[in-house]
Design an enzyme around this catalytic site. Structure first.
Site, short mmCIF file in Angstrom:
data_model
loop_
_atom_site.label_atom_id
_atom_site.label_comp_id
_atom_site.label_asym_id
_atom_site.label_seq_id
_atom_site.Cartn_x
_atom_site.Cartn_y
_atom_site.Cartn_z
N GLY A 19 -34.95 16.89 57.23
CA GLY A 19 -34.73 15.81 56.28
C GLY A 19 -35.40 16.03 54.94
N LYS A 20 -35.51 17.28 54.56
CA LYS A 20 -36.11 17.61 53.26
C LYS A 20 -35.24 17.07 52.12
CE LYS A 20 -36.69 21.97 53.11
NZ LYS A 20 -35.74 22.76 52.34
N GLY A 377 -9.86 19.15 57.49
CA GLY A 377 -10.09 20.38 58.24
C GLY A 377 -9.15 21.49 57.85
N CYS A 404 -7.23 13.98 53.62
CA CYS A 404 -6.81 15.36 53.33
C CYS A 404 -5.97 15.94 54.47
CB CYS A 404 -8.03 16.21 52.99
SG CYS A 404 -7.57 17.67 52.05
N HIS A 532 -10.58 13.03 48.64
CA HIS A 532 -11.72 12.70 49.51
C HIS A 532 -12.55 11.59 48.85
CE1 HIS A 532 -11.60 16.33 52.16
NE2 HIS A 532 -10.91 16.81 51.15
N GLU A 534 -14.68 9.74 50.03
CA GLU A 534 -16.05 9.65 50.58
C GLU A 534 -17.10 10.27 49.66
OE1 GLU A 534 -13.52 11.15 52.04
OE2 GLU A 534 -13.98 13.22 52.54
N1 GLN Z 1 -6.26 22.61 55.31
C1 GLN Z 1 -5.67 21.67 54.44
C2 GLN Z 1 -5.38 22.26 53.07
O1 GLN Z 1 -5.88 23.29 52.72
C3 GLN Z 1 -6.55 20.44 54.28
C4 GLN Z 1 -7.88 20.72 53.63
C5 GLN Z 1 -8.88 19.60 53.83
O2 GLN Z 1 -8.78 18.79 54.74
N2 GLN Z 1 -9.91 19.57 53.00
O3 GLN Z 1 -4.63 21.69 52.32
#
Ligand code: GLN
Length: 560
Positions: A19-20, A377, A404, A532, A534
């Site tokens: 946790g640095k 992913g 994504c 994204h 987030e």
């Molecule tokens: N693999 C997918 C792409 O390259 C989604 C990438 C991700 O989820 N960041 O578009």
């Protein structure tokens, strides 16, 4: 060297992963409370140029910055440029705590430093000289640090050194810090050592020995810590603080307790209680500035946020089907964004991480969830299970947010289920699919190199009115961060798809790249974003689309 900026170097002792990053961010926060303009550098001693090519199973999440940096290893030359926006996940912690946007060049890796040194040698920048770790590599490191401090006109630059003191690969960075301490006036540098203080069950005591050893190691590199932060399960006991002080040559009031916390945002308050802020000001000869009100720099605002987190107790259960769950950090920005959104509605997230393999029974796993977040992913593994999760959401009208890859797989599930395209797929998964409903971006077709070559960084997103996304943001143009090569193929979003309830809710500025999709149904909230959100969520400012998702999940839970 910038006349004004002071440096706080944070090193780690005993082991990594204690946790640095949170401790460094919390130090930044207490300096912000005093009105200082601060930023953070993270040093990663590995040889990758950036962490974009690292496996999330090994390294956790990759954070995406707002800006994309054109890294020129040899300035003013024809040497190629590297685009960097993928940086260490600690930057997520820094941005969430500090509410600032940090430039990707603040993540310094050994890869960048050595690449610059070697390529400069080839361009004749060191002609006649033997290129050596000292002074050439250390000079390179020092000039990177001073450039950052100058560019941003900072009062204080925090420099967190990744890994643990004693690691061979980080020793050259420690050496650079030592030289800086020597070269700069006394009140310009402070050293904070964040170290583990384990509890021995057998003896029923906290133990200071590992800390003593790691401080010795630091001292043998020529560095004396000014402050020691003891990471431990429980607050540091009195005699342990005395012992650490005595053996490490640090005054007792500079031995700071950093116990495990349920709510990490409490740490700056804990540091304040122990006078760490004033102590740092004393060491660095800094006088607090008058702070004009802002939710970022105001101490009581931060306290209010902490209270919000402590008081939210009602659970909302979010299922997260994915494939990088062997370490807890693989989706850390998503976990945090969900928590921020929930806490602001009086709820606490109960995250159910579903590590998909051939044996996973998706419907069984998802049946007790109030919402489903389909994770980002890459690559084929677990994809069919993730597609089933999107199908399960459609069938059972469970609130759903796909991020994504999660949005792409939502679209594949829809094509298979409602458009009769049973073999629909992404060309990332099956190059020969008869229905490439997710396909490589046009701009990616000639890309052969890996690392910084995706569609990256903060981009404008053009929202369409009368969509759930627009309802969430309430704005026509927003800016969110991207990291992808593939995208939803607009050729398949035709009249039939629209009739079955699939609509595009945002695009890029040309209208050609689809940035998000959603179901156009009043009774089911199902949204997928290519971006994204987030990465821009903060404890005091949740992401609008995460908030809308959580609101639906709470509604779903309460109507069960
Ligand atoms: N693999 C997918 C792409 O390259 C989604 C990438 C991700 O989820 N960041 O578009």
């Amino acid at each position: 060297m910038n006349e004004k900026a002071k440096f706080i170097f944070c090193t780690g002792g005993v082991m990594s992963g204690i946790g640095k990053g949170v401790a460094t961010a919390s130090i930044g926060k207490i300096l912000q409370f005093r009105g200082f303009n601060i930023s953070v550098v993270k040093i990663d001693p590995y040889l990758n140029v950036d962490p974009g090519t690292l496996n999330p199973l090994e390294h956790g999440e990759c954070f995406i910055t707002e800006d994309v940096w054109d890294f020129r290893p040899v300035p003013d030359s024809d040497e190629r440029v590297y685009r960097i926006s993928e940086i260490d996940q600690d930057f997520g912690t820094y941005e969430r705590f500090l509410g600032i946007t940090i430039h990707p060049s603040n993540n310094i890796t050994s890869g960048q430093i050595y690449l610059s040194t070697i390529l400069r040698e080839r361009k004749g920048r060191f002609l006649g000289r033997t290129v050596q770790l000292i002074p050439h590599v250390t000079d390179m490191i020092k000039s990177r640090l001073s450039e950052i401090a100058q560019k941003e006109d900072l009062d204080v630059l925090l420099v967190e050194c990744g890994g643990t003191v004693g690691d061979l690969e980080s020793s050259i960075f420690l050496e650079s810090f030592r030289q800086l301490r020597l070269e700069l006036p006394k009140n310009k540098t402070a050293f904070v050592h964040v170290t583990l203080v384990p509890y021995s069950k057998a003896v029923g005591q906290q133990k200071s020995k590992p800390t003593q050893h790691s401080v010795k190691m630091l001292q043998s590199a020529g560095l004396q810590p000014d402050i020691i932060i003891g990471r431990s399960e429980k607050p540091l006991e009195e005699d342990i603080r005395n012992k650490i002080s005595l053996f490490s040559n640090v005054p007792k009031e500079a031995v700071i307790s950093n116990p495990d916390l349920e709510n990490i945002y409490e740490l700056p308050l804990l540091f304040e209680e122990q006078n760490l802020g004033d102590l740092l000001c004393e060491i660095l000869d800094l006088k607090a500035k008058l702070v004009s009100y802002s939710e970022i720099t105001n101490f009581s605002e931060w306290k209010k946020t902490v209270k919000l987190f402590n008081e939210a107790v009602k659970p909302v259960k979010i299922g997260m089907p994915g494939k990088y769950f062997n370490i807890t950090d693989s989706y850390i920005s998503i976990n945090d964004a969900l928590e921020h959104a929930a806490v602001h509605q009086g709820y606490k997230t109960d995250l159910k991480m579903i590590n998909i393999d051939e044996t996973t029974n998706i419907s069984e796993e998802l049946k007790d969830c109030d919402g489903i977040l389909l994770t980002p992913g890459f690559g084929e593994r677990a994809v069919e299970g993730m597609i089933s999760a999107a199908e399960y959401a459609m069938e059972n009208k469970i609130p759903f947010l796909g991020i994504c890859f999660g949005a792409q797989l939502f679209w594949i599930a829809f094509c298979r289920k409602y458009l009769g395209l049973e073999a629909a797929n992404s060309t990332e998964i099956n190059k020969d699919t008869p229905y490439p409903v997710v396909d490589l971006l046009e701009s990616q077709k000639h890309v052969t190199e890996k690392g910084g070559t995706m569609r990256l960084g903060g981009l404008d997103v053009y929202l369409r009115e009368n969509t759930k996304l627009f309802e969430a943001y309430g704005e026509k143009i927003i800016r969110e961060r991207f990291r992808h090569r593939y995208h939803i193929n607009s050729n398949y979003i035709n009249e039939e798809a629209r009739e079955k309830g699939m609509i595009v809710s945002s695009t890029d500025e040309t209208g050609k790249i689809i940035n998000s999709i959603e179901l156009n149904r009043p009774d089911h909230w199902m949204v997928g974003t290519q971006f994204h959100p987030e990465f821009k969520s903060a404890p005091f400012k949740p992401s609008p689309v995460y908030s809308a998702f959580i609101k639906e999940a709470i509604k779903y839970k309460n109507n069960k």
